[in-house]
Design an enzyme around this catalytic site. Structure first.
Site, PDB file in Angstrom:
ATOM      1  N   THR A 128       0.869  -1.173   0.000  1.00  0.00           N
ATOM      2  CA  THR A 128       0.000   0.000   0.000  1.00  0.00           C
ATOM      3  C   THR A 128       0.906   1.224   0.000  1.00  0.00           C
ATOM      4  O   THR A 128       2.095   1.116   0.291  1.00  0.00           O
ATOM      5  CB  THR A 128      -0.914   0.034   1.238  1.00  0.00           C
ATOM      6  OG1 THR A 128      -1.697   1.241   1.203  1.00  0.00           O
ATOM      7  CG2 THR A 128      -0.120   0.027   2.528  1.00  0.00           C
ATOM      8  N   ARG A 129       0.339   2.389  -0.356  1.00  0.00           N
ATOM      9  CA  ARG A 129       1.133   3.611  -0.244  1.00  0.00           C
ATOM     10  C   ARG A 129       0.524   4.525   0.803  1.00  0.00           C
ATOM     11  O   ARG A 129       0.800   5.713   0.837  1.00  0.00           O
ATOM     12  CB  ARG A 129       1.242   4.299  -1.620  1.00  0.00           C
ATOM     13  CG  ARG A 129      -0.079   4.424  -2.335  1.00  0.00           C
ATOM     14  CD  ARG A 129       0.074   4.818  -3.802  1.00  0.00           C
ATOM     15  NE  ARG A 129      -1.239   4.795  -4.449  1.00  0.00           N
ATOM     16  CZ  ARG A 129      -1.441   4.957  -5.739  1.00  0.00           C
ATOM     17  NH1 ARG A 129      -0.424   5.142  -6.543  1.00  0.00           N
ATOM     18  NH2 ARG A 129      -2.656   4.932  -6.236  1.00  0.00           N
ATOM     19  N   ASN A 130      -0.338   3.936   1.665  1.00  0.00           N
ATOM     20  CA  ASN A 130      -1.067   4.730   2.642  1.00  0.00           C
ATOM     21  C   ASN A 130      -0.869   4.249   4.068  1.00  0.00           C
ATOM     22  O   ASN A 130      -0.461   3.111   4.305  1.00  0.00           O
ATOM     23  CB  ASN A 130      -2.567   4.687   2.324  1.00  0.00           C
ATOM     24  CG  ASN A 130      -2.910   5.560   1.142  1.00  0.00           C
ATOM     25  OD1 ASN A 130      -2.753   6.774   1.189  1.00  0.00           O
ATOM     26  ND2 ASN A 130      -3.337   4.927   0.060  1.00  0.00           N
ATOM     27  N   ARG A 222      -9.108  -3.685  -5.076  1.00  0.00           N
ATOM     28  CA  ARG A 222      -9.937  -2.900  -5.991  1.00  0.00           C
ATOM     29  C   ARG A 222      -9.160  -1.682  -6.474  1.00  0.00           C
ATOM     30  O   ARG A 222      -8.471  -1.039  -5.702  1.00  0.00           O
ATOM     31  CB  ARG A 222     -11.206  -2.439  -5.255  1.00  0.00           C
ATOM     32  CG  ARG A 222     -12.200  -1.724  -6.135  1.00  0.00           C
ATOM     33  CD  ARG A 222     -13.287  -1.081  -5.297  1.00  0.00           C
ATOM     34  NE  ARG A 222     -12.769   0.028  -4.505  1.00  0.00           N
ATOM     35  CZ  ARG A 222     -12.728   1.303  -4.947  1.00  0.00           C
ATOM     36  NH1 ARG A 222     -13.178   1.612  -6.136  1.00  0.00           N
ATOM     37  NH2 ARG A 222     -12.246   2.250  -4.170  1.00  0.00           N
TER      38      ARG A 222
END
Ligand SMILES: [Zn+2]
Length: 320
Positions: A128-130, A222
């Site tokens: 993830t980049r979050n 998604r």
């Protein structure tokens, strides 16, 4: 690579890693390029032995990589506006640089040794980049039984205003493992890489990178690595299915997690049908919406973003 996801060796590879030079800089050094010094954050870290300098049709390649030539797509715009030739060659990094960077970002060898030490035969990669919200947490819990362990490997992208800081992402995932998930089934590692916003092709690149870090499986969710509604919700999973026997890593196609007010928990359309039958009771978990709220100091509810995690982050600079 752009046309067929294939290297000249015949190996699968989904996205070209190229050095854009810009017309202006190329013109000033043209004819004298045999090798280039590579710099990172002001330090000379290695060399590029130049094999090839070549022009491409940037619009055609954009269509192949990003699925569009629409200049309102940030990845396309960035790629097309760079102009000038590309440089191909062999990257040689100085060993002292590799030594210094491996203390901040684990090398593939280092992660693979860790996996070996734990005697894991199957490992699910998660990217993830979050900073994680409840949806990320749900995916990490939901799939952990499908393998011996999981490699949580957030991407630390370049500094961009409005994006989470590296410190925030590091702090959040360390908290998540120490306080919530436990370290028995999870290994944490960080990957420095820029965001390409290339949707399906980037999702496959992420899968290949995690394969090289020792994962047997990779979760594609998604609109994985998507940008502004340019890609279908599960288009990345469809592309992964097309190349399933060439990726060298199995793909776990995850449905979108959301909060369902009726079931009173994080759910997905495989768990309940309320997304279609009672949509007013559904809260979508969108990282960009959460970031916007946090930037304006609007409270994000606990069922969307762990309140204890919010406290753990209260002394950290959240955004660039
Ligand atoms: Zn439900």
């Amino acid at each position: 690579v752009a046309a067929d996801c294939e290297l000249t060796s015949g190996d699968f590879f989904p996205f070209p890693i190229s050095l854009d030079f810009g017309q202006l800089r190329y013109t000033t050094i043209k004819g004298s390029i045999n090798s280039l010094s590579l710099y990172w954050r002001g330090n000379n870290i290695g060399m590029l032995k130049v094999f090839d300098v070549f022009e491409i049709d940037r619009l055609q390649v954009s269509e192949q990589l990003f699925g569009t030539t629409n200049m309102s797509h940030v990845g396309v715009r960035d790629f097309v506006q760079r102009r000038g030739p590309l440089i191909g060659g062999k990257v040689c990094l100085f060993t002292d640089f590799v030594g210094s960077i491996s203390s901040r970002y684990d090398t593939p060898d280092c992660v693979k040794k860790n996996i070996q030490k734990r005697s894991w035969k199957t490992v699910i990669g998660f990217a993830t980049r979050n900073v994680p919200h409840r949806g990320h947490e749900y995916l990490l819990r939901n799939y952990q039984n499908q393998a011996d362990g999981m490699l949580i490997q957030p991407t630390l992208a370049q500094k961009k205003p409005g994006q989470y800081t590296e410190t925030a992402i590091r702090t959040a995932f360390k908290y998540l493992i120490q306080s919530t998930l436990g370290s028995e089934k999870y290994v944490l590692s960080f990957l420095p890489a820029r965001s390409l916003n290339a949707g399906p092709r980037e999702a496959l690149l992420q899968a290949v990178i995690r394969r090289n870090y020792g994962c047997s499986h990779f979760i594609i969710g998604r609109d994985h690595s998507g940008f502004g509604g340019f890609y279908g919700q599960y288009e990345a999973q469809e592309l992964a299915a097309k190349y399933a026997n060439r990726l060298g890593i199995k793909i776990i196609a995850a449905r979108e997690p959301f909060y369902c007010g009726i079931c009173n928990r994080i759910s997905s359309d495989e768990m309940c049908d309320h997304l279609t039958t009672k949509p007013s009771n559904i809260t979508r978990l969108s990282s960009s919406a959460i970031r916007s709220a946090q930037r304006c100091n609007i409270d994000v509810p606990d069922h969307v973003f762990d309140l204890d995690l919010q406290s753990a982050l209260s002394h950290v600079q959240l955004f660039y």
